[in-house]
Design a protein around this motif. Structure first.
Motif, PDB file in Angstrom:
ATOM      1  N   GLN A   6      66.840  30.800  11.086  1.00 46.11           N
ATOM      2  CA  GLN A   6      66.074  31.713  10.237  1.00 46.11           C
ATOM      3  C   GLN A   6      65.168  30.966   9.265  1.00 46.11           C
ATOM      4  OE1 GLN A   6      69.280  34.051   8.522  1.00 46.11           O
ATOM      5  NE2 GLN A   6      68.714  35.816   9.759  1.00 46.11           N
ATOM      6  N   SER A  41      67.267  32.459  19.500  1.00 42.20           N
ATOM      7  CA  SER A  41      66.427  31.408  18.938  1.00 42.20           C
ATOM      8  C   SER A  41      65.034  31.465  19.543  1.00 42.20           C
ATOM      9  CB  SER A  41      67.026  30.022  19.207  1.00 42.20           C
ATOM     10  OG  SER A  41      66.123  29.008  18.789  1.00 42.20           O
ATOM     11  N   PRO A  42      64.000  31.540  18.708  1.00 39.42           N
ATOM     12  CA  PRO A  42      62.637  31.475  19.227  1.00 39.42           C
ATOM     13  C   PRO A  42      62.197  30.039  19.519  1.00 39.42           C
ATOM     14  CG  PRO A  42      62.577  31.737  16.867  1.00 39.42           C
ATOM     15  CD  PRO A  42      64.034  31.779  17.263  1.00 39.42           C
ATOM     16  N   PHE A  43      63.067  29.079  19.219  1.00 40.01           N
ATOM     17  CA  PHE A  43      62.750  27.669  19.391  1.00 40.01           C
ATOM     18  C   PHE A  43      63.564  27.074  20.539  1.00 40.01           C
ATOM     19  CE2 PHE A  43      62.583  28.704  14.817  1.00 40.01           C
ATOM     20  CZ  PHE A  43      61.217  28.529  14.602  1.00 40.01           C
ATOM     21  N   TYR A  45      73.191  31.864  11.945  1.00 45.27           N
ATOM     22  CA  TYR A  45      71.774  32.196  12.045  1.00 45.27           C
ATOM     23  C   TYR A  45      70.896  31.393  11.079  1.00 45.27           C
ATOM     24  CZ  TYR A  45      72.945  36.435  14.729  1.00 45.27           C
ATOM     25  OH  TYR A  45      73.382  37.314  15.685  1.00 45.27           O
ATOM     26  N   GLU A  96      71.460  34.867  24.123  1.00 40.83           N
ATOM     27  CA  GLU A  96      70.138  35.043  24.710  1.00 40.83           C
ATOM     28  C   GLU A  96      69.204  35.708  23.696  1.00 40.83           C
ATOM     29  OE1 GLU A  96      67.317  34.546  27.605  1.00 40.83           O
ATOM     30  OE2 GLU A  96      69.435  33.965  27.767  1.00 40.83           O
ATOM     31  N   GLY A  97      68.053  35.081  23.467  1.00 38.35           N
ATOM     32  CA  GLY A  97      67.070  35.625  22.544  1.00 38.35           C
ATOM     33  C   GLY A  97      67.344  35.349  21.083  1.00 38.35           C
ATOM     34  N   VAL A 155      61.872  29.851  11.054  1.00 39.13           N
ATOM     35  CA  VAL A 155      60.903  30.855  11.518  1.00 39.13           C
ATOM     36  C   VAL A 155      59.701  30.982  10.583  1.00 39.13           C
ATOM     37  CG1 VAL A 155      60.562  33.316  11.988  1.00 39.13           C
ATOM     38  CG2 VAL A 155      62.573  32.125  12.911  1.00 39.13           C
ATOM     39  N   ALA A 200      57.191  28.066  11.091  1.00 39.45           N
ATOM     40  CA  ALA A 200      56.795  27.709  12.451  1.00 39.45           C
ATOM     41  C   ALA A 200      55.282  27.522  12.606  1.00 39.45           C
ATOM     42  CB  ALA A 200      57.288  28.764  13.432  1.00 39.45           C
TER      43      ALA A 200
END
Length: 398
Positions: A38, A63-65, A34, A60-61, A41, A44
Motif C-alpha cells: 500500500q 499486488s499491482p507490482f 498489505y 491473486e490481484g 502504490v 508508483a
C-alpha cells in the motif's frame, strides 16, 4: 504477478526516469500484510517497485507490482516452506542484484542478509524499516540458533543500513538502546488507508455484523478488539475489564475479532456469557464493518507493542479508542481528544477508561469520533506516510 525465478530487469523505456526500488522481505503474505504494498502504490509514478521475498503467499490481484519468490514450492504448506528459507538466501540476493535497483528497502531486520549482500555488490543505498518484533526478538538471549541468527541480522542492519526507519518513537529509542546508530535512525509512522477506512454512512442501515446482537439494528454499545487472540495482545485483561463493567451494571457487548491460541477458551466463554462474541478471522471488509459498529475499540497489548495500527484504523472509522499506555500505542492517538490511555497491565484501570467512553454523552462521543478521524487523515493517512517515505528515498538518491 508472482515469479518463482529472478525476473529480468525492467525495460528502461517502461520505467522512464523512475529509479528502481527493490522492496525485500523475509516472507510476504498478502493478506494480511498489505501495508508495504500500500505504501508503494502512491509512489508508483515516481519509483519503479518490485517486491522480493524468500517465500511469498500473495493472493491473486493483491499486488499491482511484480513479486519475486526465491523459494517457490507454492503447493506445500507455508509453515513447511518457512523451514527451507535458509536454503535460498543467496538466490534472493542474486534476484535483487539482477533487478539492478537504485535503492533497496528491507522490511524487518531479522532476514536482512540477502538485502545487505545485494547492496554491498551493487553499491546502492539500503533503507531498513524495523517493525518491533524484529528488535525485541533479537534481544532474547540464549543459544537458540534462531535468536542468534536474528541478532546477527539485526546487527548487520545497524551496521550497514544508510537509513533505519522505525514505526514509532518508542521503537526508535529501543533500537538505539540496542545498538542502532542514532544519527541514522528516524521515525516513520506507518499510514493506513483512510479512503477505505471511513465512518459508516449515516444513511446506511445499522448492520452490526457478527456478534451478540448480530441481527439487531441497535443493541448495547459495543467494545471491539481486533487482533490475535493471545495473551500478549491483552485479551485476558480485556475480558476481565468487561466482566467488571458488567458486574457494576455498565451494559455493553464485547466482540473479539481474530484467531489465535485463546480461541477455544474464548468460544467457550461466549457460550456462557451472552454479552461476549467471537467472530474469528474476517477479511478487510468484515473488519471495517466491525470497527464501524464499535462504540470503542480497545488494544490493551504488551508494553512491547511498537505501534498498534488497529488504533489508527478504528479512529479512521470515527471510533474512539482505549489502549494501555506502554510501548508505541500512545503515539497512535491523541489522549483525551481521540481516545484514552489506561495504565499498562492494569485491568481495573482499563475498565475505568472503557466505562468513561461507554457512558460518554452522545454528543461528546460524536465529537471525539470526529476528532479521531481528523487526526488520522491529517497525520497518519497512507497518503501522508507514503509521501514521507518518498522523501526518505529521494534524500538518499540525491
Amino acid at each position: 504477478m508472482t515469479a518463482d525465478l529472478p525476473i529480468a530487469s525492467a525495460d528502461a523505456s517502461s520505467a522512464a526516469d523512475r529509479p528502481r526500488v527493490a522492496v525485500v522481505h523475509g516472507t510476504l503474505r498478502v493478506p494480511p500484510t498489505y501495508f508495504t504494498i500500500q505504501h508503494a502504490v502512491p509512489l508508483a509514478d515516481r519509483f519503479d517497485f518490485t517486491f522480493f521475498a524468500l517465500a511469498t503467499d500473495v493472493a491473486e490481484g493483491a499486488s499491482p507490482f511484480p513479486v519475486v519468490d526465491a523459494l517457490g514450492l507454492h503447493g506445500r504448506p507455508f509453515r513447511e516452506r518457512e523451514f527451507l528459507l535458509p536454503l535460498v538466501l543467496g538466490r534472493l540476493a542474486s534476484a535483487v542484484e539482477y533487478f539492478d535497483p537504485a535503492l533497496v528497502h528491507q522490511h524487518f531486520g531479522t532476514w536482512s542478509l540477502p538485502a545487505r549482500r545485494s547492496v554491498r555488490r551493487l553499491r546502492v543505498p539500503l533503507v531498513a524499516t524495523l517493525h518491533g518484533s524484529d528488535v525485541f526478538t533479537s534481544s532474547y538471549t540464549g543459544r537458540d540458533p534462531r535468536y542468534r541468527w536474528h541478532r546477527a541480522n539485526l546487527a548487520g542492519v545497524y551496521a550497514e543500513a544508510d537509513r533505519i526507519l522505525c514505526v514509532s518513537r518508542f521503537l526508535a529509542d529501543a533500537a538505539v538502546a540496542a545498538g542502532a546508530p542514532p544519527e541514522r535512525v528516524e521515525v516513520h509512522h506507518q499510514g493506513i488507508d483512510t479512503d477505505f477506512l471511513t465512518p459508516a454512512d449515516p444513511g446506511a442501515s445499522a448492520d452490526r455484523g457478527p456478534g451478540p446482537s448480530a441481527t439487531s439494528t441497535g443493541g448495547p454499545p459495543r467494545v471491539v478488539f481486533v487482533g490475535r487472540l493471545a495473551a500478549y495482545k491483552g485479551v485476558p485483561d480485556l475480558v476481565e475489564a468487561s466482566s467488571a463493567l458488567r458486574a457494576r451494571g455498565v451494559e455493553h457487548e464485547l466482540v473479539l475479532v481474530g484467531d489465535g491460541p485463546l480461541r477455544a477458551e474464548l468460544d467457550a466463554l461466549s457460550e456462557r456469557e451472552q454479552h461476549v462474541g467471537v467472530t474469528g478471522s474476517l477479511d478487510r471488509v468484515g473488519v471495517r464493518e466491525q470497527l464501524r459498529a464499535a462504540h470503542v475499540v480497545a488494544l490493551p497489548s504488551t508494553p512491547r507493542e511498537a505501534a498498534g495500527l488497529v488504533l489508527l484504523e478504528a479512529q479512521a472509522c470515527g471510533v474512539p479508542v482505549v489502549a494501555y499506555d506502554g510501548g508505541g500505542k500512545p503515539e497512535m492517538l491523541r489522549p483525551g481528544a481521540t481516545g484514552l490511555l489506561a495504565t499498562q497491565g492494569d485491568a481495573a484501570d482499563l475498565a475505568v477508561r472503557l466505562e468513561e467512553l461507554l457512558t460518554l454523552p452522545a454528543a461528546d462521543h460524536e465529537t471525539m469520533g470526529r476528532a479521531a478521524r481528523e487526526f488520522v487523515v491529517a497525520e497518519r493517512s497512507l497518503a501522508v506516510s507514503a509521501e514521507r517515505l518518498g522523501e526518505q528515498y529521494r534524500s538518499l538518491l540525491g
